[in-house]
Design a protein around this motif. Structure first.
Motif, PDB file in Angstrom:
ATOM      1  N   LEU A 189       0.827  -1.209   0.000  1.00 14.06           N
ATOM      2  CA  LEU A 189       0.000   0.000   0.000  1.00 14.06           C
ATOM      3  C   LEU A 189       0.861   1.258   0.000  1.00 14.06           C
ATOM      4  O   LEU A 189       0.537   2.251  -0.632  1.00 14.06           O
ATOM      5  CB  LEU A 189      -0.917   0.004   1.231  1.00 14.06           C
ATOM      6  CG  LEU A 189      -2.034  -1.026   1.232  1.00 14.06           C
ATOM      7  CD1 LEU A 189      -2.781  -1.001   2.548  1.00 14.06           C
ATOM      8  CD2 LEU A 189      -3.007  -0.738   0.108  1.00 14.06           C
ATOM      9  N   PHE A 190       1.974   1.193   0.737  1.00 12.10           N
ATOM     10  CA  PHE A 190       2.797   2.386   0.860  1.00 12.10           C
ATOM     11  C   PHE A 190       3.801   2.545  -0.279  1.00 12.10           C
ATOM     12  O   PHE A 190       4.090   3.643  -0.701  1.00 12.10           O
ATOM     13  CB  PHE A 190       3.521   2.393   2.209  1.00 12.10           C
ATOM     14  CG  PHE A 190       2.604   2.807   3.319  1.00 12.10           C
ATOM     15  CD1 PHE A 190       2.593   4.112   3.776  1.00 12.10           C
ATOM     16  CD2 PHE A 190       1.728   1.906   3.877  1.00 12.10           C
ATOM     17  CE1 PHE A 190       1.728   4.514   4.773  1.00 12.10           C
ATOM     18  CE2 PHE A 190       0.861   2.282   4.881  1.00 12.10           C
ATOM     19  CZ  PHE A 190       0.861   3.591   5.329  1.00 12.10           C
ATOM     20  N   THR A 229       2.201   3.423  -4.063  1.00 14.67           N
ATOM     21  CA  THR A 229       1.252   4.529  -4.201  1.00 14.67           C
ATOM     22  C   THR A 229       1.981   5.861  -4.144  1.00 14.67           C
ATOM     23  O   THR A 229       3.187   5.932  -4.232  1.00 14.67           O
ATOM     24  CB  THR A 229       0.181   4.447  -3.115  1.00 14.67           C
ATOM     25  OG1 THR A 229       0.850   4.312  -1.876  1.00 14.67           O
ATOM     26  CG2 THR A 229      -0.741   3.291  -3.352  1.00 14.67           C
ATOM     27  N   GLY A 230       1.180   6.895  -3.925  1.00 16.73           N
ATOM     28  CA  GLY A 230       1.694   8.231  -4.188  1.00 16.73           C
ATOM     29  C   GLY A 230       2.475   8.928  -3.106  1.00 16.73           C
ATOM     30  O   GLY A 230       2.309  10.122  -2.919  1.00 16.73           O
ATOM     31  N   CYS A 231       3.330   8.220  -2.366  1.00 15.21           N
ATOM     32  CA  CYS A 231       4.164   8.928  -1.383  1.00 15.21           C
ATOM     33  C   CYS A 231       4.971  10.025  -2.058  1.00 15.21           C
ATOM     34  O   CYS A 231       5.231  11.073  -1.489  1.00 15.21           O
ATOM     35  CB  CYS A 231       5.104   7.977  -0.696  1.00 15.21           C
ATOM     36  SG  CYS A 231       4.278   6.812   0.346  1.00 15.21           S
ATOM     37  N   SER A 241       4.153  11.829  -4.422  1.00 18.38           N
ATOM     38  CA  SER A 241       3.375  12.931  -4.990  1.00 18.38           C
ATOM     39  C   SER A 241       3.223  14.085  -4.002  1.00 18.38           C
ATOM     40  O   SER A 241       2.340  14.907  -4.145  1.00 18.38           O
ATOM     41  CB  SER A 241       1.999  12.437  -5.427  1.00 18.38           C
ATOM     42  OG  SER A 241       1.277  12.013  -4.295  1.00 18.38           O
ATOM     43  N   TYR A 242       4.081  14.126  -2.999  1.00 22.92           N
ATOM     44  CA  TYR A 242       4.004  15.194  -2.003  1.00 22.92           C
ATOM     45  C   TYR A 242       4.270  16.551  -2.671  1.00 22.92           C
ATOM     46  O   TYR A 242       5.189  16.712  -3.448  1.00 22.92           O
ATOM     47  CB  TYR A 242       5.022  14.950  -0.892  1.00 22.92           C
ATOM     48  CG  TYR A 242       5.038  16.044   0.145  1.00 22.92           C
ATOM     49  CD1 TYR A 242       4.127  16.033   1.193  1.00 22.92           C
ATOM     50  CD2 TYR A 242       5.939  17.104   0.070  1.00 22.92           C
ATOM     51  CE1 TYR A 242       4.114  17.040   2.132  1.00 22.92           C
ATOM     52  CE2 TYR A 242       5.942  18.116   1.006  1.00 22.92           C
ATOM     53  CZ  TYR A 242       5.023  18.081   2.038  1.00 22.92           C
ATOM     54  OH  TYR A 242       5.014  19.085   2.965  1.00 22.92           O
ATOM     55  N   ILE A 243       3.415  17.487  -2.354  1.00 18.88           N
ATOM     56  CA  ILE A 243       3.522  18.828  -2.943  1.00 18.88           C
ATOM     57  C   ILE A 243       3.570  19.845  -1.806  1.00 18.88           C
ATOM     58  O   ILE A 243       2.831  19.711  -0.836  1.00 18.88           O
ATOM     59  CB  ILE A 243       2.276  19.128  -3.819  1.00 18.88           C
ATOM     60  CG1 ILE A 243       2.231  18.206  -5.028  1.00 18.88           C
ATOM     61  CG2 ILE A 243       2.269  20.572  -4.269  1.00 18.88           C
ATOM     62  CD1 ILE A 243       0.890  18.234  -5.745  1.00 18.88           C
ATOM     63  N   GLU A 244       4.437  20.811  -1.943  1.00 17.93           N
ATOM     64  CA  GLU A 244       4.390  21.933  -0.994  1.00 17.93           C
ATOM     65  C   GLU A 244       3.786  23.113  -1.747  1.00 17.93           C
ATOM     66  O   GLU A 244       4.270  23.478  -2.823  1.00 17.93           O
ATOM     67  CB  GLU A 244       5.799  22.243  -0.490  1.00 17.93           C
ATOM     68  CG  GLU A 244       5.867  23.313   0.575  1.00 17.93           C
ATOM     69  CD  GLU A 244       4.978  23.052   1.778  1.00 17.93           C
ATOM     70  OE1 GLU A 244       5.108  21.986   2.392  1.00 17.93           O
ATOM     71  OE2 GLU A 244       4.133  23.915   2.096  1.00 17.93           O
ATOM     72  N   LEU A 245       2.726  23.663  -1.202  1.00 21.47           N
ATOM     73  CA  LEU A 245       1.956  24.684  -1.938  1.00 21.47           C
ATOM     74  C   LEU A 245       2.818  25.821  -2.472  1.00 21.47           C
ATOM     75  O   LEU A 245       2.623  26.306  -3.578  1.00 21.47           O
ATOM     76  CB  LEU A 245       0.862  25.259  -1.037  1.00 21.47           C
ATOM     77  CG  LEU A 245      -0.342  24.374  -0.740  1.00 21.47           C
ATOM     78  CD1 LEU A 245      -1.375  25.157   0.037  1.00 21.47           C
ATOM     79  CD2 LEU A 245      -0.953  23.841  -2.005  1.00 21.47           C
ATOM     80  N   ASN A 246       3.794  26.224  -1.655  1.00 22.46           N
ATOM     81  CA  ASN A 246       4.596  27.381  -2.063  1.00 22.46           C
ATOM     82  C   ASN A 246       5.661  27.058  -3.114  1.00 22.46           C
ATOM     83  O   ASN A 246       6.377  27.948  -3.565  1.00 22.46           O
ATOM     84  CB  ASN A 246       5.221  28.039  -0.841  1.00 22.46           C
ATOM     85  CG  ASN A 246       4.155  28.741  -0.029  1.00 22.46           C
ATOM     86  OD1 ASN A 246       3.478  29.617  -0.528  1.00 22.46           O
ATOM     87  ND2 ASN A 246       3.963  28.305   1.200  1.00 22.46           N
ATOM     88  N   LEU A 302       4.733  25.675  -5.911  1.00 24.04           N
ATOM     89  CA  LEU A 302       3.973  25.505  -7.153  1.00 24.04           C
ATOM     90  C   LEU A 302       3.899  26.812  -7.955  1.00 24.04           C
ATOM     91  O   LEU A 302       3.741  27.886  -7.379  1.00 24.04           O
ATOM     92  CB  LEU A 302       2.539  25.073  -6.855  1.00 24.04           C
ATOM     93  CG  LEU A 302       2.338  23.755  -6.125  1.00 24.04           C
ATOM     94  CD1 LEU A 302       0.845  23.528  -5.882  1.00 24.04           C
ATOM     95  CD2 LEU A 302       2.903  22.597  -6.933  1.00 24.04           C
ATOM     96  N   TYR A 309       2.246  23.759 -12.313  1.00 23.66           N
ATOM     97  CA  TYR A 309       1.021  23.152 -11.819  1.00 23.66           C
ATOM     98  C   TYR A 309      -0.138  23.552 -12.728  1.00 23.66           C
ATOM     99  O   TYR A 309      -0.519  24.717 -12.805  1.00 23.66           O
ATOM    100  CB  TYR A 309       0.790  23.653 -10.388  1.00 23.66           C
ATOM    101  CG  TYR A 309      -0.314  22.943  -9.681  1.00 23.66           C
ATOM    102  CD1 TYR A 309      -0.190  21.604  -9.336  1.00 23.66           C
ATOM    103  CD2 TYR A 309      -1.488  23.612  -9.346  1.00 23.66           C
ATOM    104  CE1 TYR A 309      -1.206  20.948  -8.685  1.00 23.66           C
ATOM    105  CE2 TYR A 309      -2.505  22.959  -8.690  1.00 23.66           C
ATOM    106  CZ  TYR A 309      -2.364  21.639  -8.373  1.00 23.66           C
ATOM    107  OH  TYR A 309      -3.368  20.985  -7.724  1.00 23.66           O
ATOM    108  N   SER A 344      -3.234  21.969 -12.826  1.00 22.14           N
ATOM    109  CA  SER A 344      -4.571  21.501 -12.420  1.00 22.14           C
ATOM    110  C   SER A 344      -5.611  22.610 -12.391  1.00 22.14           C
ATOM    111  O   SER A 344      -6.806  22.353 -12.469  1.00 22.14           O
ATOM    112  CB  SER A 344      -4.509  20.871 -11.042  1.00 22.14           C
ATOM    113  OG  SER A 344      -3.783  19.691 -11.108  1.00 22.14           O
ATOM    114  N   HIS A 345      -5.127  23.847 -12.215  1.00 21.60           N
ATOM    115  CA  HIS A 345      -6.084  24.950 -12.192  1.00 21.60           C
ATOM    116  C   HIS A 345      -6.052  25.759 -13.488  1.00 21.60           C
ATOM    117  O   HIS A 345      -6.371  26.942 -13.497  1.00 21.60           O
ATOM    118  CB  HIS A 345      -5.828  25.850 -10.984  1.00 21.60           C
ATOM    119  CG  HIS A 345      -6.390  25.283  -9.733  1.00 21.60           C
ATOM    120  ND1 HIS A 345      -5.684  24.436  -8.915  1.00 21.60           N
ATOM    121  CD2 HIS A 345      -7.617  25.383  -9.175  1.00 21.60           C
ATOM    122  CE1 HIS A 345      -6.442  24.083  -7.901  1.00 21.60           C
ATOM    123  NE2 HIS A 345      -7.614  24.634  -8.027  1.00 21.60           N
TER     124      HIS A 345
END
Lengths: 472, 298
Positions: free
Chosen positions: B10-11, B14-16, B18-23, B25, B85, B87-88
């Motif tokens: 499971l670990f 998968t998407g470990c 894919s960690y994103i830090e908002l700042n 981006l 990024y 996605s938006h």
């Protein structure tokens, strides 16, 4: 060696043990009592005063006279040393007559407080009285509500040293015999040094591995009585203001006693609010972490930018930030419980300032994280059971860890884990998630929604064979 | 052992990562693409912060060139030192230089990129850079959406529609924007067979009739002595069978200074529609085959 000598030896002549020799002509009376738990007034007025009248009358059978004429409601003849000790330690006064006959006269001192208002199960409407630490008072509060001879009480004396009186209470004809037998067996198997509170019994009565409690303790006699009428069993423990209700279902933690004193529509609304609060308490921090660390795409752009700007000055990842805040909150909560109430305000102000303004200004946490943790914590407090509140804490941690590692995928894994765990849980062999799993549409009328009282004609079928309420 | 194995799977799978830090981006909300001398030119509108007074995002336009979309985004990453990024992404602008080959590359990029969505608006314009610099997504989106709902001239085409129509080799309709003093809709552009055709404002209304894309619009009819019949077309449905189009309109009379009866009003509007539809189909013979049945019914 006679009993008095043996007792003195065993107790190492304890200070509060009173030994008094009384000579009445040829008769020799030995009075033994423990002054800390026996009422000296009762001993003086109803035993010693009566004996003093017998000064010159020494011709008839003294034991028989005292047994019949001493003004005490509970007098028993003791035949062995163990019973003597047990009676003595329960506040009885022992009279040894001519070193042959032994009598135990009840002179128990009332060491309890009066019936007071419920402390943590507060309600706006409905009765306000709550259980106290006295077995008989608690039993009386239940008897006052259920005036029927079918209310049965099975007594147990548990704890090798404490000999705590524990009562198993149920209504014959409503409660299933099988359930009573199961619990009876569990109580009989208990081997422990002492039982100081009803919570000591939980680990013996509850073998479930679920984090969520499968036993509910209540301090409200009306809730206890309603549980009995539903076909459940109560465990009442001396020296404990909390009465245990068995079995307990998941849905019971969303019900409060005053749910039955108000309009169904209002209750349905409140129950849905409780459910939402429960979901917020468990999921909100995890969802926030997911949104900020794995799935910002599911946020509207303005919210994303707002989160982004708030996190600029925070040096920690959102996961560490959340853990810091939750631990700070738990420390505050624990200190609030432990410290004297006079200092509570000071701690609240300090905690509020530290957690609120100072932490944000110092750049340790973001304002949004404070909002998230605060809403989550407040929502968790809507559950009236402390055990349920504590279990929410663990589910919250589990989901935060999964969310920080795997994002939404982790949250869904967590949901599956929680649901399978709850579905696998039994409370006294009954399915914990009933009436949702297995689904029972009739019982949904008193689940998260509450229909009118007409819809509540039937008792819970998995608790009682006597299904129709109001019929014997 | 099984449990540990399961947890590891499971670990690990998968998407470990894919960690994103908002700042970290660089949030792109609009992209404009054109092709100049066999190289692409991309204008990316990157959100820097939110204007606290208006709550609208403040954007900066970056210009990069490259051999394809991936190349341009890589260059943008190097310029900004941030993770791109998408996605938006809300707006995609293109001009006449984007044809079949470029469409294929763009579509492949969006189909292969799991971070982007395909529900963003695609617009056609000759002044891509100017549009991005002088307006923002919200303004363009409102312009197209309000026009589509109230005047029925624009078409709200998303990347999803583009992908579908391009794959099925059907005509792709884009709302065409132009910027002079302010931004305005200049009808539609239709892309088919590696070619664009421009359909101006009034004509785009009739094209929308044929495409069953009419929401509401206003119709003004002048009778004698400066008197007017003013109609609101509330809804319209176009059905077609093998031979004919059937158009049903729901009319609401707003002003009837000419004192016309209901039948007369219906006749006037039907004539207006019929005449203009015939004119439109005659004028746009080049796309006659692109709208099923149109040629046969002329």
């Amino acid at each position: 060696m006679n009993y008095t000598e043996k007792l003195k030896q065993e107790t190492n002549s304890a200070d509060d043990f009173i030994y008094k020799d009384i000579y009445l002509g040829k008769n020799h009376l030995e009075l033994i009592t423990i002054e800390t738990i026996a009422s000296s007034n009762d001993i003086n007025n109803f035993i010693l005063k009566r004996i003093s009248f017998l000064d010159k009358l020494s011709v008839f059978d003294l034991t028989s006279y005292l047994y019949n004429y001493l003004p005490a409601s509970s007098i028993s003849i003791v035949n062995d040393y163990d019973t003597l000790k047990e009676k003595l330690l329960n506040g009885f006064t022992i009279l040894i007559i001519n070193n042959q006959n032994i009598m135990a006269i009840e002179t128990r001192r009332d060491l309890t407080r009066g019936v007071s208002e419920a402390d943590y199960e507060k309600t706006i409407v409905g009765p306000k009285d709550a259980f106290i630490e006295h077995y008989n008072t608690n039993l009386g509060l239940i008897r006052r509500r259920i005036k029927d001879v079918s209310l049965h009480i099975k007594p147990y004396y548990l704890g090798k040293y404490t000999k705590t009186k524990v009562g198993l209470i149920y209504i014959e004809g409503i409660c299933q015999e099988k359930l009573v037998k199961e619990i009876d067996l569990k109580l009989k198997k208990i081997n422990i040094d002492g039982i100081l509170d009803s919570n000591y019994l939980k680990k013996y009565l509850n073998k479930s591995k679920s984090l969520f409690p499968t036993l509910k303790g209540t301090e409200r006699p009306d809730l206890a009585a309603s549980a009995l009428l539903e076909g459940k069993v109560l465990i009442i423990t001396d020296n404990s203001p909390e009465v245990l209700i068995l079995p307990t279902f998941f849905i019971d933690f969303f019900h409060a006693s005053d749910d039955y004193y108000q309009k169904p529509l209002n209750i349905t609304f409140i129950r849905i609010i409780r459910l939402i609060a429960f979901l917020i308490a468990i999921f909100l921090p995890a969802i926030y972490i997911t949104l900020t660390t794995h799935n910002p795409d599911s946020m509207p752009i303005n919210l994303l930018l707002s989160f982004q700007s708030q996190r600029v000055s925070v040096p920690f990842p959102a996961f560490i930030e959340a853990i810091l805040m939750i631990i700070s909150f738990e420390i505050l909560r624990e200190s609030d419980i432990r410290i004297p109430s006079s200092m509570g305000t000071a701690i609240s102000i300090l905690g509020g300032l530290v957690l609120g303004d100072a932490a944000v200004n110092a750049g340790i946490v973001s304002p949004i994280m404070i909002i998230v943790v605060a809403i989550s914590a407040i929502s968790g407090m809507l559950m009236q059971s402390i055990e349920a509140v504590n279990s929410i804490r663990w589910y919250r941690f589990l989901l935060i860890i999964l969310a920080s590692l795997l994002g939404y995928y982790g949250i869904f894994l967590g949901i599956i884990l929680i649901l399978t765990n709850l579905a696998d849980t039994k409370s006294q062999t009954k399915d914990y998630l009933y009436p949702f799993a297995p689904i029972d549409l009739k019982e949904q009328k008193d689940g998260f929604i509450k229909t009118s009282n007409k819809g509540l004609k039937f008792r819970n079928p998995i608790l009682s064979h006597n299904k129709i309420r109001g019929k014997s | 052992m099984k449990k540990i194995f399961l947890i590891l799977i499971l670990f690990l799978f998968t998407g470990c990562s894919s960690y994103i830090e908002l700042n970290d981006l660089a949030i792109i909300n609009a992209i404009g693409i054109e092709k100049v001398n066999n190289t692409y030119k991309m204008y990316a509108s990157i959100i820097m912060e939110t204007d606290k007074e208006t709550t609208t995002p403040k954007t900066t336009i970056y210009e990069v060139t490259g051999v394809n979309l991936n190349d341009m985004l890589n260059q943008l990453t190097l310029t900004l030192n941030k993770k791109i990024y998408l996605s938006h992404l809300d707006l995609f602008l293109l001009n006449d230089t984007i044809k079949t080959q470029e469409f294929t590359e763009i579509i492949n990029f969006f189909l292969n990129n799991n971070e982007t969505r395909e529900d963003f608006l695609v617009i056609c314009s000759k002044n891509i850079k100017e549009l991005l610099e002088k307006t923002n997504y919200g303004e363009i989106n409102d312009l197209v959406e309000i026009n589509r709902q109230e005047a029925s001239q624009a078409i709200y085409t998303t990347m999803y529609d583009v992908i579908n129509k391009f794959t099925l080799q059907e005509p792709i309709y884009f709302t065409n924007l132009e910027i002079t003093e302010h931004v305005k809709i200049k009808g539609l552009k239709v892309f088919l067979n590696n070619n664009y055709q421009e359909i101006l404002e009034n004509d785009s209304l009739f094209l929308n009739y044929l495409l069953n894309n009419i929401n509401t619009y206003k119709y003004n009819y002048s009778c004698q002595d400066n008197k007017f019949l003013y109609l609101n077309i509330l809804a319209s449905t176009t059905n077609e069978n093998e031979k004919e189009f059937f158009i049903a309109n729901e009319l609401k009379v707003i002003t009837n200074d000419c004192n016309l009866k209901k039948d007369e009003i219906n006749d006037i509007f039907t004539n207006y529609l019929k005449t203009n539809l015939e004119k439109f189909t005659e004028k746009k013979l080049t796309i006659k085959n692109t709208i099923r049945g149109l040629y046969e019914n002329k």
